[in-house]
Design a protein around this motif. Structure first.
Motif, mmCIF file in Angstrom:
data_model
loop_
_atom_site.group_PDB
_atom_site.id
_atom_site.type_symbol
_atom_site.label_atom_id
_atom_site.label_comp_id
_atom_site.label_asym_id
_atom_site.label_seq_id
_atom_site.Cartn_x
_atom_site.Cartn_y
_atom_site.Cartn_z
ATOM 1 N N ILE A 89 0.838 -1.206 0.000
ATOM 2 C CA ILE A 89 0.000 0.000 0.000
ATOM 3 C C ILE A 89 0.870 1.251 0.000
ATOM 4 O O ILE A 89 0.609 2.215 -0.732
ATOM 5 N N VAL A 90 1.924 1.240 0.795
ATOM 6 C CA VAL A 90 2.840 2.386 0.850
ATOM 7 C C VAL A 90 3.476 2.623 -0.520
ATOM 8 O O VAL A 90 3.525 3.755 -1.023
ATOM 9 N N LEU A 121 3.816 5.428 -5.895
ATOM 10 C CA LEU A 121 3.719 5.328 -7.351
ATOM 11 C C LEU A 121 2.635 6.265 -7.883
ATOM 12 O O LEU A 121 2.834 6.945 -8.906
ATOM 13 N N TYR A 122 1.525 6.309 -7.178
ATOM 14 C CA TYR A 122 0.429 7.170 -7.621
ATOM 15 C C TYR A 122 0.852 8.641 -7.634
ATOM 16 O O TYR A 122 0.616 9.359 -8.608
ATOM 17 N N LYS A 123 1.493 9.070 -6.576
ATOM 18 C CA LYS A 123 1.899 10.479 -6.469
ATOM 19 C C LYS A 123 2.949 10.858 -7.507
ATOM 20 O O LYS A 123 2.918 11.953 -8.073
ATOM 21 N N ARG A 149 3.905 9.001 -10.486
ATOM 22 C CA ARG A 149 3.770 8.635 -11.888
ATOM 23 C C ARG A 149 2.339 8.568 -12.406
ATOM 24 O O ARG A 149 2.092 8.865 -13.572
ATOM 25 N N LEU A 150 1.400 8.152 -11.556
ATOM 26 C CA LEU A 150 0.029 7.947 -12.052
ATOM 27 C C LEU A 150 -0.806 9.227 -11.984
ATOM 28 O O LEU A 150 -1.628 9.480 -12.880
ATOM 29 N N LYS A 151 -0.596 10.016 -10.972
ATOM 30 C CA LYS A 151 -1.402 11.219 -10.781
ATOM 31 C C LYS A 151 -1.243 12.208 -11.915
ATOM 32 O O LYS A 151 -2.185 12.955 -12.246
ATOM 33 N N THR A 152 -0.054 12.219 -12.544
ATOM 34 C CA THR A 152 0.223 13.207 -13.591
ATOM 35 C C THR A 152 -0.079 12.694 -14.998
ATOM 36 O O THR A 152 0.208 13.397 -15.970
ATOM 37 N N LEU A 153 -0.622 11.478 -15.128
ATOM 38 C CA LEU A 153 -0.946 10.949 -16.462
ATOM 39 C C LEU A 153 -2.016 11.796 -17.140
ATOM 40 O O LEU A 153 -2.951 12.252 -16.486
#
Length: 448
Positions: free
Chosen positions: A434-435, A440-442, A444-448
């Protein structure tokens, strides 16, 4: 260049996951059935035969680790290159997969030739177990070309969204194996009785049939990637890209082999029946985990494609829906392990001692199934977006840093407590997963 948008970028997410995953889930269930049937017949030979195959399991795990890890890297790279509209690069990755499969086979052929007997002698002085185990391991390793080539073609096709041919190849291999097992093991239809060696021969013949089927499909059918050695040039940057995801996956699964060796070393201190039970557990849990792994085979190329296409909404929807489905599957598996553990063990001709230690063992280990569902989903996300190293760290934490030390310490209390190491390790690795996912979200994924 593609003439039309790939369905992984256009089709509604839930129907897409179902269409991509169900064929893989069905084929994995057939694989699980093969695992059970194989051990069912081996158990009919003797408990020593079952112990021999259980001791060989870590080496088979290493073989599968190299095969699957390489193919995961190929799957991830091909799906990302298709999402980026880089067709030639996708073709190159797929073609490199065939060469890597042949190279990996050569490695394990040497392992089978040189190390089979020394491996078994390091565990036991029982000559019957050593003889049967050496025969089994030698055949499975030396004639492993089928599995190495087949699985790379399978993952290449899955990366394009084609799940039907991979499903058919796995079913063909498993059904062939199931049919040949009793014939070769017990000597039916005029075939000599070969015992455990017959089980190994049935296994490799099934793998070769599956490989030949997919080679035919690649040569005769049209696909979104082209495997061709015409004007082919070896590209080490492509191999590097494959193994940037594939190597962590290999290590993850190889760690599973180290874990099994370590657990066998702990369990054999109690009784050889405990080792046989542990082997039986892995066959049984495959009925629960294989459908989830099949689900992930469908989910991974969807995530990889939409990551390459920068479609965050579709990527996150895939993660959410995939997590829900995998949790439901694991919850059903947990219920079965709690409600009918004795019936499950009796499939393998379980002795009274195996039932005595096995029923509480299945109860305890199955506590980890639901947390494992989420852990598998997060690992799939990491691999699909090219961050396979995060999956490696999670696997090391689960199977080496936490599980084996916990099992060793709990063994000092007694055999029933050893099994609690599994839910302890799964809980710790889920927290870490989860950590890592939030990071990863913050980043690489959030800025997609």
């Amino acid at each position: 260049m593609e003439k039309t948008e790939n369905k992984m970028g256009t089709m509604s997410v839930f129907p897409l996951i179902i269409s991509m995953s169900v064929p893989a889930m069905l084929s994995m269930l057939v694989q699980a059935m093969y695992n059970v049937v194989d051990s069912f017949f081996v158990a009919k030979v003797s408990e020593n035969a079952l112990t021999a195959v259980s001791l060989a399991f870590p080496i088979q795990t290493l073989l599968i680790a190299l095969a699957v890890g390489t193919s995961v890297g190929i799957n991830s790279l091909v799906s990302r290159r298709l999402g980026e509209r880089r067709q030639e690069k996708a073709n190159s990755a797929a073609t490199h997969g065939i060469l890597l499969g042949a190279f990996n086979w050569a490695i394990f052929a040497l392992v089978g030739l040189l190390f089979s007997e020394p491996f078994f002698r390091s565990f036991t002085a029982n000559e019957e177990i050593i003889t049967m185990g050496t025969q089994y391991m030698s055949i499975v390793c030396i004639v492993s070309m089928g599995v190495f080539i087949e699985i790379n073609i399978e993952k290449t096709l899955q990366a394009t969204g084609n799940m039907i041919y991979p499903m058919l190849s796995q079913i063909l291999g498993a059904v062939t194996n199931i049919i040949l097992d009793p014939i070769f093991i017990f000597g039916l239809l005029g075939v000599p009785k070969m015992g455990v060696a017959g089980a190994a021969i049935a296994t490799v013949i099934g793998q070769i049939f599956a490989m030949l089927f997919l080679i035919y499909i690649i040569v005769k059918k049209d696909h979104q990637v082209v495997i061709s050695f015409r004007n082919f040039k070896l590209d080490f940057s492509t191999i590097r890209d494959i193994y940037s995801v594939g190597f962590p996956s290999i290590i993850m699964q190889a760690i599973g082999s180290v874990m099994v060796v370590g657990m066998n070393a702990i369990l054999i201190g109690f009784t050889e029946t405990a080792v046989a039970l542990f082997g039986v557990y892995f066959k049984l849990q495959s009925f629960v985990f294989m459908p989830v792994f099949g689900l992930m085979q469908g989910v991974m190329p969807i995530i990889g494609y939409n990551f390459g296409a920068r479609r965050r909404d579709r990527l996150l929807s895939t993660v959410r829906i995939g997590s829900i489905i995998s949790v439901v599957i694991m919850a059903i598996g947990t219920a079965l392990f709690w409600l009918i553990p004795d019936r499950l063990l009796l499939i393998f001709n379980a002795s009274r001692l195996m039932l005595e230690i096995g029923v509480p063992a299945l109860h305890t280990i199955s506590i980890c199934f639901v947390p494992a569902a989420l852990g598998i989903m997060f690992s799939t996300v990491f691999q699909a977006v090219g961050s396979g190293f995060k999956s490696l760290i999670i696997s090391v934490l689960r199977q080496l840093i936490v599980l084996l030390p916990a099992a060793f310490l709990l063994s000092k209390i007694g055999l029933p407590f050893v099994w609690y190491a599994f839910p302890i390790a799964e809980g710790a690795s889920l927290i870490a997963s989860i950590v890592f996912y939030l990071q990863l979200y913050k980043k690489r994924l959030k800025t997609l």
